[in-house]
Design an enzyme around this catalytic site. Structure first.
Site, short mmCIF file in Angstrom:
data_model
loop_
_atom_site.label_atom_id
_atom_site.label_comp_id
_atom_site.label_asym_id
_atom_site.label_seq_id
_atom_site.Cartn_x
_atom_site.Cartn_y
_atom_site.Cartn_z
N GLY A 58 0.90 -1.51 -0.04
CA GLY A 58 0.01 0.03 -0.15
C GLY A 58 0.99 1.29 -0.04
N CYS A 85 5.31 -6.29 1.44
CA CYS A 85 5.86 -4.78 1.24
C CYS A 85 5.14 -3.89 2.57
CB CYS A 85 5.37 -4.15 0.04
SG CYS A 85 6.20 -2.76 -0.08
N TYR A 86 4.05 -3.12 2.34
CA TYR A 86 3.25 -2.59 3.32
C TYR A 86 2.93 -3.50 4.50
CZ TYR A 86 0.39 0.32 6.48
OH TYR A 86 -0.06 1.02 7.49
N HIS A 171 7.77 -7.70 -4.18
CA HIS A 171 6.66 -8.01 -4.49
C HIS A 171 6.63 -9.40 -5.39
CE1 HIS A 171 4.19 -4.55 -3.75
NE2 HIS A 171 5.40 -4.03 -3.90
N GLU A 173 4.27 -11.12 -6.64
CA GLU A 173 3.29 -11.45 -7.51
C GLU A 173 3.49 -10.90 -8.91
OE1 GLU A 173 3.54 -9.49 -4.96
OE2 GLU A 173 2.55 -7.46 -5.21
N ASP A 229 -16.32 -10.69 -22.79
CA ASP A 229 -16.60 -10.40 -21.28
C ASP A 229 -18.24 -10.43 -21.16
OD1 ASP A 229 -13.72 -10.23 -21.26
OD2 ASP A 229 -14.00 -7.99 -21.48
N LYS A 371 -8.88 -11.10 -18.12
CA LYS A 371 -9.32 -11.44 -19.26
C LYS A 371 -9.15 -13.26 -19.52
CE LYS A 371 -10.82 -9.31 -23.11
NZ LYS A 371 -11.89 -8.79 -23.02
#
Ligand code: XMP
Length: 515
Positions: A58, A85-86, A171, A173, A229, A371
């Site tokens: 964050g 992180c945060y 990170h 991710e 979508d 997607k």
């Protein structure tokens, strides 16, 4: 029917940019997860299936006056907690460690030196990770061991395995963290003990239930564009609701590709068994767009007109819910969730103030998915393969591919060029490998010579990109002979065009569409 969620990881959101990516990586590992605001009361998400908690990154500093904080209860649930992180700094703060402002902030790639620790099982001792921070842990809390460091960050990962608490400053991710997925899987499987048996069908059942409980006995109009979508969103609604509760509306705004309206209606009729209404609103859209050149203005006009058409259909059926196929990247680009507005996607944030549809009556079952996840859901719903794998097409259609003001003549010219281009890519067997391909009518006219005459015609741009999720793209390397054939066919067959260029810009720095 009850939900088949056997195990889940809860992600508590502190406002970081990559939070959806964390969720996506966990889902990819076969573990169901939900992102909740960090302040969501524990009673609302704690259940027998809970296997672990992740605290996200964050923008705040833990010492900041309004810094989002947690109590210690989260750490007493009996499941492991990973702070990213945060999230790591918050753990550090709560358990009595020290956070300081780094002399040198770390942004981007850096080398992580790892120790032998559960989070790094099977991970190289030196591995590239992505950092994005100013603050860093200087002194870890008592009882915590340091599991990794970088040159600028002496405590890049820590843990107290006895209490099941883990933290990483980088990170895992994002793709730039080369072994990040392995680390998240270590957390989910090795540390939380998940089995990883979550399937797309679980998600489908969940979304179906959510639609049902939101709508109750009410009525819904659903925007159906022909793209994957909205088709998936409508198919979900079709599964959730009675036939008399759901009207899918296909709006022909006059900005579709060659023969698209007929093709789309045929596909829906033959395949989805939904109640679909075809509204020809092309006159209205083209009238409203007359003389408009600014891309954001075009998008706003189109977004509002779409809603007006949906409202008219809703009045006919007595519906007061609107269902849309908005997906996560649409929201991010439109500047929701604190990021910058790159372009306002036609279906995001465009609800007029006086709209018949109240904000809490907008249903977007796919709004947290990327997607390719939507495609997996589509496959799980049994939507035909060709439809699920159709290239994305923007809601504002050719309006964002005719640069500058839009006229019927320009649209017709662009349709002709686009059809030739797509046909040649298909003939060359390239369509499947390409995320999106299309022609753009640039606002530029150039001088040429054909036969013995001077020409002054339009310059057309050709674009083809490869991507996983439309967040980043590369220009596709179309073989030169294919491009040459496209150029000669377009110039030979479409009067008014005398020059064709191929766009090799990636995203970033470009975007997929030109407007
Ligand atoms: P950009 O051009 O921002 O596009 O890189 C990312 C993806 O989104 C599509 N796109 C839209 N889709 N409404 C949509 O439904 C919109 O307003 C819109 N604008 C762009 C684009 O075609 C690409 O797939």
């Amino acid at each position: 029917m009850g939900l088949a969620i056997r195990e889940k990881i809860i992600i508590l959101d502190f406002g970081g940019q990559y939070n959806q990516l964390i969720a996506r990586r966990i889902r990819e590992a076969g573990v169901y997860c939900e992102i909740l605001n960090y302040a969501a009361p524990i009673e609302t998400w704690r259940d027998d299936g809970l296997k672990g908690v992740i605290l996200t990154g964050g923008p705040n500093s833990v010492y900041g006056e309004n810094a989002p904080r947690l109590g210690r209860e989260v750490f007493e649930l009996g499941v492991p907690v990973l702070g990213i992180c945060y999230g790591m700094q918050l753990i550090n703060y709560l358990f009595g460690g020290k956070v300081e402002s780094a002399e040198v902030g770390e942004y981007g790639h850096t080398t992580l030196f790892t120790e032998d620790a559960p989070l790094f099982a099977g991970v190289s001792r030196e591995t590239a990770v992505f950092m994005n921070h100013n603050d860093r842990v200087s002194v870890p809390p008592e009882g915590f061991t340091v599991d990794a460091r970088t040159d600028h960050c002496p405590v890049a990962a820590f843990s107290d395995a006895s209490r099941g608490i883990y933290g990483v400053q980088f990170h895992p991710e994002v793709r730039h963290s080369v072994e990040g997925v392995k680390m998240l899987r270590n957390f989910a499987f090795g540390i939380c003990g998940c089995a990883g048996d979550y399937r797309a069908e679980d998600m489908i059942e969940r979304m179906v239930q959510d639609i049902r409980s939101a709508v109750g006995d009410g009525k819904v109009v659903a925007g159906l564009s022909g793209g994957v979508d909205s088709s998936v969103a409508c198919a979900l609604a079709g599964r959730a609701l009675r036939r008399d509760q759901l009207t899918c509306v296909f709006v022909d705004h006059g900005l579709l590709r060659l023969n698209e309206a007929e093709q789309v209606m045929r596909t829906y009729r033959d395949n989805l068994g939904l109640n679909v209404v075809h509204v020809d609103a092309s006159e209205r859209f083209l009238e409203a767009l007359k003389g408009v050149t600014e891309p954001e203005r075009k998008r706003k006009i189109i977004g509002e007109l779409f809603v007006r058409v949906f409202e008219e259909e809703a009045r006919k059926t007595g519906a007061d819910f609107l269902l849309q196929g908005t997906i996560y990247p649409d929201k991010i680009e439109s500047g929701m969730g604190g990021s910058a507005t790159i372009k306002s996607h036609h279906n995001v944030g465009g609800l007029p103030k006086d709209s018949l549809f109240k904000k809490d009556h907008i249903i977007e079952p796919l709004s947290l998915l990327f997607k390719d996840e939507v495609r997996a859901v589509g496959e799980g719903l049994g939507i035909p393969h060709d439809m699920v794998w159709r290239q994305p097409f923007p809601g504002p259609g050719l309006a964002v591919r005719v640069i500058g003001d839009i006229t019927r003549e320009k649209l017709d010219l662009l349709r002709a060029c686009d059809a030739i281009y797509l046909e040649e890519l298909k003939n060359a067997g390239l369509s499947e490998a390409i995320w999106q391909s299309f022609a753009v009518l640039t606002g530029v006219r150039t001088v040429g010579c054909m036969g013995d005459d001077r020409t002054y015609g339009y310059c057309v741009g050709l674009r083809a990109v490869t991507s996983d999720d439309a967040m980043t793209v590369e220009a596709a390397e179309i073989p030169y002979p294919v491009l040459k054939k496209c150029v000669s066919r377009i110039i030979g067959e479409v009067p008014g065009v005398n020059r064709v260029v191929y766009d090799i810009t990636g995203k970033p720095p470009g975007t997929i569409e030109w407007e």
